[in-house]
Design a protein around this motif. Structure first.
Motif, PDB file in Angstrom:
ATOM      1  N   SER A  77       1.301  -1.068  -0.237  1.00 12.03           N
ATOM      2  CA  SER A  77       0.177   0.577  -0.302  1.00 12.03           C
ATOM      3  C   SER A  77       1.452   1.262   0.318  1.00 12.03           C
ATOM      4  O   SER A  77       0.727   2.077  -0.924  1.00 12.03           O
ATOM      5  CB  SER A  77      -0.614   0.106   1.353  1.00 12.03           C
ATOM      6  N   THR A 100       2.614   1.578  -3.731  1.00 11.29           N
ATOM      7  CA  THR A 100       1.428   2.035  -4.674  1.00 11.29           C
ATOM      8  C   THR A 100       0.368   2.688  -5.001  1.00 11.29           C
ATOM      9  O   THR A 100       0.329   3.168  -5.613  1.00 11.29           O
ATOM     10  CB  THR A 100       1.052   0.162  -4.711  1.00 11.29           C
ATOM     11  N   ILE A 101       0.526   3.519  -3.486  1.00 12.61           N
ATOM     12  CA  ILE A 101      -0.527   4.579  -2.868  1.00 12.61           C
ATOM     13  C   ILE A 101      -0.385   5.609  -2.282  1.00 12.61           C
ATOM     14  O   ILE A 101      -0.139   6.882  -2.857  1.00 12.61           O
ATOM     15  CB  ILE A 101      -2.071   3.675  -1.892  1.00 12.61           C
ATOM     16  N   HIS A 137      -7.607  -2.710   2.588  1.00 14.22           N
ATOM     17  CA  HIS A 137      -7.846  -2.486   1.679  1.00 14.22           C
ATOM     18  C   HIS A 137      -6.738  -0.650   0.831  1.00 14.22           C
ATOM     19  O   HIS A 137      -7.194   0.644   0.725  1.00 14.22           O
ATOM     20  CB  HIS A 137      -9.266  -1.927   1.038  1.00 14.22           C
ATOM     21  N   PRO A 138      -6.493  -0.297  -0.342  1.00 18.13           N
ATOM     22  CA  PRO A 138      -5.804   0.349  -1.032  1.00 18.13           C
ATOM     23  C   PRO A 138      -7.099   1.656  -0.887  1.00 18.13           C
ATOM     24  O   PRO A 138      -6.206   3.032  -0.888  1.00 18.13           O
ATOM     25  CB  PRO A 138      -5.602  -0.082  -2.730  1.00 18.13           C
TER      26      PRO A 138
END
Length: 340
Positions: A102, A105-106, A188-189
């Motif tokens: 996370s 990627t986020i 969760h992303p």
């Protein structure tokens, strides 16, 4: 002074030109390190994005280390809120991998979007010699950001308890009904992105209204916010924990119920926010049951008292699993749910 202060350079500005007329020898040690970083990278936008991400990773995992050690020492289990659920090394490693996923990627892309979109107007006022004192960022900017974050967490998390979002998002963070430090950002992303927006919304809003916010102040806020989130997910309630000193502070004891019962106590900062939005009714009922249970067990042995408390916790957790199943539509009202 603007949101990104020393790093808020125009697209073609370089740190070499920015500090060309600055005598670094006359700056303090922190200011010299600050300037050296930007001169070394020589691109203020990249330097700020990289420093922001590294700060987050170092503070987050650095703060988790003491809790990992505490989980490995049996002596501290007497302060564990759910003593029969100590995370294993395998669980902590699995959690770490998802958190890193996370982050890269986020959060990393988000950081590099925020920095250039809010960086403007580098001038003398933005040089490292203007780093704010500790008192200035804490005077009103941090408390206001904290209050905004608390309210936004409660308001933004509430929609995730709906039927669709429960199965898709919220249950991801609730994989661990007895949370531990590393699980603070295990989510969760989509939830990471939305709730992360609440964290940075305070500084962005303050900057938009006042045009005066140093990135150093934002770093202080992020550091305190990470400490608070990790401690709230630690799973321990020590006699010296902050909630015993500041009554309206949430802390681990308050937020642990959120994971155990799959409802209520969304805030990890201030209890008053859950009280204001009516999202602590089941928690208050739980505390009443705890008090009644202790009164009923008065005079009993320590083993009997502990057994009764574990039974009550198991009942609350079973109710949480049932609420989760109902929200997902996998079980109907009135049906029982088997708890593993």
């Amino acid at each position: 002074m603007d949101f990104n202060a020393t790093a808020a350079a125009a697209a073609h500005e370089t740190a070499q030109r920015l500090y060309a007329h600055v005598d670094l020898s006359k700056l303090g040690w922190l200011e010299q390190l600050w300037a050296s970083w930007y001169i070394w990278i020589d691109n203020p936008i990249i330097a700020t994005g990289l420093m922001s991400f590294l700060l987050h990773e170092i503070v987050y995992f650095g703060r988790c280390v003491p809790w990992i050690i505490i989980d490995a020492i049996p002596y501290f289990q007497k302060w564990k809120l759910q003593p029969n659920k100590v995370p294993t090394a395998a669980e902590q490693w699995e959690c770490t991998k998802q958190v890193l996923f996370s982050h890269f990627t986020i959060e990393l892309p988000a950081v590099n979007l925020v920095v250039p979109s809010h960086g403007r107007n580098v001038g003398d006022a933005n040089l490292p010699s203007t780093l704010p004192t500790l008192g200035r960022p804490c005077s009103h900017k941090l408390p206001s950001s904290s209050c905004l974050k608390t309210c936004s967490t409660t308001l933004l998390t509430k929609p995730f308890t709906g039927e669709y979002c429960t199965s898709m998002f919220t249950r991801f963070h609730h994989k661990y009904s007895a949370p531990f430090g590393l699980a603070a950002e295990y989510a969760h992303p989509a939830e990471v992105f939305i709730l992360g927006t609440g964290t940075i919304a305070g500084p962005i809003l303050y900057c938009s209204l006042t045009r005066n916010l140093h990135i150093f102040t934002v770093y202080v806020w992020i550091t305190l916010r990470l400490f608070q989130a990790i401690d709230a997910h630690s799973g321990y309630d020590f006699p010296w924990s902050l909630q015993h000193i500041v009554p309206f502070w949430s802390g681990a004891e308050h937020h642990d119920f959120h994971h155990m019962a799959f409802t209520n106590n969304f805030s990890t900062s201030f209890r008053w926010c859950d009280r204001l939005f009516g999202t602590d009714d089941k928690y208050r009922e739980y505390r009443r049951r705890i008090a009644a249970n202790k009164a009923a067990m008065k005079g009993k042995s320590k083993a009997e008292q502990d057994a009764a408390e574990r039974q009550l916790i198991a009942e609350i957790e079973a109710e949480g699993h049932r609420a989760e199943a109902i929200a997902e539509g996998s079980v109907q009202q009135g049906k029982t749910v088997k708890v593993q």
